[in-house]
Structure formats: C-alpha cells, structure tokens
Design a protein around this motif. Structure first.
Motif, PDB file in Angstrom:
ATOM      1  N   HIS A  31      -3.310   2.146   6.027  1.00 31.74           N
ATOM      2  CA  HIS A  31      -3.515   0.739   5.681  1.00 31.74           C
ATOM      3  C   HIS A  31      -3.310  -0.067   6.963  1.00 31.74           C
ATOM      4  N   THR A  32      -4.137  -1.081   7.200  1.00 27.13           N
ATOM      5  CA  THR A  32      -3.974  -1.924   8.382  1.00 27.13           C
ATOM      6  C   THR A  32      -3.597  -3.342   7.967  1.00 27.13           C
ATOM      7  N   ASP A  33      -2.780  -3.955   8.800  1.00 24.66           N
ATOM      8  CA  ASP A  33      -2.329  -5.328   8.584  1.00 24.66           C
ATOM      9  C   ASP A  33      -2.508  -6.075   9.899  1.00 24.66           C
ATOM     10  N   ALA A  68      -9.816  -1.964   9.155  1.00 26.66           N
ATOM     11  CA  ALA A  68      -9.514  -1.661   7.751  1.00 26.66           C
ATOM     12  C   ALA A  68     -10.384  -0.511   7.254  1.00 26.66           C
ATOM     13  N   THR A 102       6.635  -0.235   8.894  1.00 31.31           N
ATOM     14  CA  THR A 102       5.313   0.183   9.368  1.00 31.31           C
ATOM     15  C   THR A 102       5.411   1.514  10.101  1.00 31.31           C
ATOM     16  N   THR A 107       1.317   2.041   6.866  1.00 31.09           N
ATOM     17  CA  THR A 107       0.758   0.794   7.383  1.00 31.09           C
ATOM     18  C   THR A 107       0.834   0.740   8.903  1.00 31.09           C
ATOM     19  N   ARG A 112      -8.933   3.240   6.285  1.00 34.24           N
ATOM     20  CA  ARG A 112      -9.121   3.924   4.992  1.00 34.24           C
ATOM     21  C   ARG A 112      -9.585   5.366   5.212  1.00 34.24           C
ATOM     22  N   LEU A 147      -0.265   3.890   1.335  1.00 31.65           N
ATOM     23  CA  LEU A 147      -0.634   4.498   2.618  1.00 31.65           C
ATOM     24  C   LEU A 147       0.276   3.981   3.722  1.00 31.65           C
ATOM     25  N   SER A 183       0.824  -1.196   0.000  1.00 30.88           N
ATOM     26  CA  SER A 183       0.000   0.000   0.000  1.00 30.88           C
ATOM     27  C   SER A 183       0.866   1.258   0.000  1.00 30.88           C
TER      28      SER A 183
END
Length: 147
Positions: free
Chosen positions: A48-50, A39, A71, A6, A43, A4, A2
C-alpha cells in the motif's frame, strides 16, 4: 487501514508544482500522476502506498516521526531540503525501516550546491536522474528490502 505493508512517499518543498515548474528539468508528470503510478505498482508488489507533500520542513519531520513504527519503508524526495536540512537527516536517522531517496533530476549534473545530500547519509539507497520513474524504481527496491 490497509492489511498490506505501507510505504510512505514523502515529497518536500515545491513538489506540489511538479509538471508545472521547470518542466524542462522535472518533466510534465504531476505529483498526482506519481501517486497513481505508485499506487498501481504497489498493488502489484503487494504494498500500500501513502503519498504526501508539504512545503514545510517541520511537517516532513512530523510525518517521519508519526510513521516510524506504522510503515514498512519510506521513499523521500526532499526537494531543496536535501542540501540544507540537518534536522531532516536526524529525523530520518531515527526512522527504523529502509529509506530510499529520490531525485527526479540528476543532482550531480546540476549546480554544485546540489551535489551534497544530507539525506544520503542516512538513506539505504539513492535514485537520481530517472525522472518520475525514480519513484517506481524506489518502490521496487523497497519491496526487495522488506521481503
């Protein structure tokens, strides 16, 4: 990958049973629900999430090491490792971005052994007792910290 920033969301032992295990304490939301909610909020916040979960202490440590420089922040619910793992604390101490510790239940209203957190010694913030909403609150806080 991404474009974005993270946010890594780590979950420790037994959190794979969220929604099934002791719902009177932890509620009915599943870890998949948490991931979906984070998530969506991510946004909105431009993140971005993981989300990851493992029952193995060494795997949590490996994930922290692996993501030290890739990250922008970390949310961690270490489960029972909160109260026992100096090794996890040390790994988090070597993680440069901001860290928010999350607990679904209020660990300070539970058994006395749950009152101490090694993770709190290295976290930039702690959220406890807000149910799974704590993950969203942590994400909002990280958005401020990394802005």
């Amino acid at each position: 990958m991404s474009a974005l920033p993270t946010i890594l969301i780590l979950n420790g032992p037994n959190l794979n049973l969220l929604g099934l295990r002791e719902p009177h304490i932890y509620g009915h939301d599943t870890l998949a629900d948490v991931g979906r909610d984070c998530a969506e909020l991510g946004r909105t916040l431009g993140l971005h999430t993981d989300l990851r979960q493992t029952n193995a202490e060494h795997h949590l440590i490996d994930l922290i090491h692996e993501h030290r420089t890739s990250t922008a922040g970390l949310i961690i619910n270490p489960g029972g490792l909160t109260h026992t793992s100096v090794a996890l604390m040390d790994a988090l101490g070597a993680y440069p971005p901001p860290i928010i510790e999350v607990h679904i239940s209020n660990i300070h209203r539970r058994e006395s052994f749950r009152h101490h957190s090694y993770v709190s010694l290295v976290a930039d913030g702690v959220i406890a007792g807000c149910g799974t909403q704590g993950y969203r609150l942590a994400l909002q806080r990280l958005a401020v910290l990394i802005a």
